[in-house]
Design a protein around this motif. Structure first.
Motif, PDB file in Angstrom:
ATOM      1  N   UNK A 283       0.797  -1.211   0.000  1.00  0.00           N
ATOM      2  CA  UNK A 283       0.000   0.000   0.000  1.00  0.00           C
ATOM      3  C   UNK A 283       0.838   1.274   0.000  1.00  0.00           C
ATOM      4  N   UNK A 284       1.800   1.369   0.884  1.00  0.00           N
ATOM      5  CA  UNK A 284       2.610   2.584   0.997  1.00  0.00           C
ATOM      6  C   UNK A 284       4.020   2.241   0.511  1.00  0.00           C
ATOM      7  N   UNK A 285       4.196   2.204  -0.797  1.00  0.00           N
ATOM      8  CA  UNK A 285       5.469   1.710  -1.337  1.00  0.00           C
ATOM      9  C   UNK A 285       6.121   2.705  -2.273  1.00  0.00           C
ATOM     10  N   UNK A 286       7.418   2.557  -2.379  1.00  0.00           N
ATOM     11  CA  UNK A 286       8.186   3.241  -3.411  1.00  0.00           C
ATOM     12  C   UNK A 286       9.071   2.195  -4.062  1.00  0.00           C
ATOM     13  N   UNK A 287       9.194   2.282  -5.357  1.00  0.00           N
ATOM     14  CA  UNK A 287       9.925   1.290  -6.146  1.00  0.00           C
ATOM     15  C   UNK A 287      11.201   1.896  -6.705  1.00  0.00           C
ATOM     16  N   UNK A 288      12.307   1.197  -6.477  1.00  0.00           N
ATOM     17  CA  UNK A 288      13.593   1.587  -7.047  1.00  0.00           C
ATOM     18  C   UNK A 288      14.084   0.437  -7.911  1.00  0.00           C
TER      19      UNK A 288
END
Length: 351
Positions: A283-288
């Protein structure tokens, strides 16, 4: 013993002595006894007292050593510890022989409960990514943030390069493999592992290669090495087949902690295509994404992973006063494409 059973191993208290596990400069290694398991824990003193705790969980066939490149880059923002899962690194096998994802998660939870370190910034790679996802889903009180590097989450279409690792889960394959590779040297085995896990094995220094060979020689002397590998591989496969609330993707959707997802473009074990699905699930994600990285980005590109975590820490709720996050590059973290092969980030906040 039936043909589907793996050979038993001697109790941990009668296992033969082998070469000591390597401890990098500035690190400490200690043993923690818990109900049913004894865990080896690697730590590095933080830059100052009072920093929030972090716990790192390795992947299949790995150990706490897999985090030795990343921990010093974060010593000014977190108080780092890395655990050897039961049967790996310097941790003996679990008393009940259970290497399932749930059992590994239970060991992590027992450690956090026993030491009172939670909530922690929790990191996981590969198998450790599946384990920490389950921990974050069932015990949100123990997790501040979650950082997953190539997490072993279920894939419908597994890459061909990942099939041999998955075959370890098949009864008898581990025994057959040990017979076929009996004449292989530790150096040959390490080269094979690096080819499989690194985007560019050439990034490994000569000293790093020598250390890896020494560690492989040590592991091969352990009578339970292949048993732990096979049973943990079987645990991953079994977890992939679970549905309902126990399914890993369903549990990913239950994670409340801010989550950093790191995927390598040259990963031969976890499909790069899974990155977008993971970004939608948490839900609360950031993708690198790191195009040139393989399966262990925290070992290949620790500066990039460190920078991404610092940015997660800076933006996570209630973390602005936890550690020095004003200068992401203070410990050498660099996200420039010239030095890291590039990294791209995308935020995904839902709910």
């Amino acid at each position: 013993m039936s043909s589907t059973e793996l050979p038993s191993v001697p109790p941990a208290n009668v296992l033969p002595k082998v070469t000591a596990v390597r401890v990098a400069e500035g690190e400490r290694l200690r043993s923690v006894q818990l109900p049913g398991v004894t865990l080896s824990v690697r730590s590095r003193p933080p830059a100052r007292k009072g920093l929030p705790p972090a716990l790192y969980v390795h992947g299949l066939g790995g150990s706490s050593l897999n985090w030795s490149a990343l921990m010093p880059l974060l010593h000014d923002v977190v108080d780092s510890e890395a655990v050897d899962l039961p049967g790996f690194g310097d941790s003996p096998p679990p008393d009940d022989g259970d290497y399932s994802i749930t059992a590994h998660a239970r060991a992590v939870i027992r450690y956090l409960d026993a030491t009172g370190r939670g909530p922690v910034h929790l990191f996981g790679n590969s198998l450790g990514g599946a384990v920490t996802t389950r921990v974050a889903a069932v015990r949100p009180d123990l997790v501040r943030t979650l950082t997953l590097v190539s997490p072993a989450l279920p894939e419908l279409r597994v890459q061909r390069t990942a099939v041999p690792t998955g075959l370890l889960a098949v009864p008898g394959i581990a025994t057959l493999f040990t017979r076929i590779t009996r004449e292989w040297t530790a150096e040959q085995r390490v080269r094979g592992v690096l080819q499989l896990c690194y985007g560019d094995p050439g990034r490994v220094s000569p000293e790093g290669f020598r250390n890896a060979v020494q560690e492989m020689e040590r592991r091969l002397r352990l009578p339970y090495f292949w048993d732990a590998m096979a049973r943990s591989a079987r645990g991953i496969v079994n977890a992939y087949t679970l549905g309902g609330q126990q399914g890993l993707w369903r549990q990913a959707e239950r994670v409340l902690a801010p989550t950093l997802l790191v995927y390598g473009g040259r990963d031969q074990l976890v499909g790069f295509r899974m990155a977008q699905r993971a970004a939608r699930a948490f839900w609360h994600s950031r993708l690198v994404t790191i195009p040139d990285a393989g399966h262990v980005a925290m070992m290949e590109y620790p500066d990039t992973v460190a920078l991404a975590f610092r940015e997660l820490l800076r933006d996570a709720p209630d973390s602005a006063d936890e550690g020095d996050t004003e200068e992401p590059g203070a410990q050498g973290a660099s996200g420039s494409s010239a030095s890291t092969g590039g990294g791209t980030a995308a935020d995904n906040t839902r709910g």
